[in-house]
Write an enzyme that holds these catalytic residues in place. Structure first.
Site, PDB file in Angstrom:
ATOM      1  N   VAL A 152       0.866  -1.178   0.000  1.00  0.00           N
ATOM      2  CA  VAL A 152       0.000   0.000   0.000  1.00  0.00           C
ATOM      3  C   VAL A 152       0.898   1.222   0.000  1.00  0.00           C
ATOM      4  CG1 VAL A 152      -2.050  -1.050   1.035  1.00  0.00           C
ATOM      5  CG2 VAL A 152      -0.256  -0.155   2.518  1.00  0.00           C
ATOM      6  N   SER A 153       0.437   2.282  -0.649  1.00  0.00           N
ATOM      7  CA  SER A 153       1.278   3.455  -0.875  1.00  0.00           C
ATOM      8  C   SER A 153       1.466   4.330   0.351  1.00  0.00           C
ATOM      9  CB  SER A 153       0.688   4.309  -1.995  1.00  0.00           C
ATOM     10  OG  SER A 153       0.582   3.532  -3.167  1.00  0.00           O
TER      11      SER A 153
END
Length: 193
Positions: A9-10
């Site tokens: 996930v960023s």
């Protein structure tokens, strides 16, 4: 022969739970997850651990190619390295990637998918730039507010005139040296009225 999952996930605020659940449902015995890491960074901690864990005959399962690589060049390198290591790959959302990556056709398809992943990233980036330009034209300015308000800038200018270093000014004002440097540069380039 093990099925290994990788999720990313960023940002730290995002949750990888959905990716992890889908990877486990696809048979992943072990799932490596990076939180808040850029797909353009090759040294993501859990990605490195995943690469180290993979053995010939294993299958790497991931949600989408953009979880592995942030550019087509990086994706091609990753696939080439994995194939050279004897690892198969499988994307849960891009069925074309669930192929025999040891064949020239399989590698070509992966390259094409990487190009489309990069196109998506570039399109999002361009749309963001266009939106910001429109907002600026409407008089709205986005971004984080500066820590260097007018009082701090005046104080920084006085200290600088007394020969103080940017580091000293930053310490006194309780801000970063780069904030002082940027504020002084802006103040010195703006004509006085």
């Amino acid at each position: 022969m093990t099925i290994v999952g990788y999720a990313r996930v960023s940002t730290r605020e995002q949750t990888p739970a959905a990716q992890e659940a889908e990877l486990r449902a696809a048979g992943a015995e072990r799932v490596f997850v990076d939180h808040g890491e850029s797909s353009r960074a090759a040294d993501r901690p859990q990605w490195l651990a995943c690469r180290d864990y993979l053995r010939p005959g294993d299958t790497l399962v991931f949600w989408a190619l953009d979880r592995l690589a942030g550019s087509e060049v990086m994706a091609i390198e990753i696939v080439h390295d994995l194939v050279g290591q004897g690892v198969s790959i499988k994307s849960l959302t891009e069925p074309a990637l669930s192929i025999d990556t040891s064949s020239p056709m399989g590698q070509a398809i992966v390259g094409i998918m990487a190009v489309f992943a990069q196109l998506r990233v570039d399109t999002i980036r361009e749309n963001t730039r266009r939106g910001l330009a429109y907002a600026r034209a409407q008089g709205r300015v986005g971004g984080r507010p500066t820590v260097m308000g007018s009082e701090r800038i005046d104080a920084a200018l006085r200290m600088k005139a007394q020969g103080q270093s940017n580091a000293h000014i930053a310490t006194v004002l309780g801000v970063s040296t780069s904030s002082v440097r940027r504020a002084l540069a802006r103040a010195q380039s703006t004509p006085s009225s």
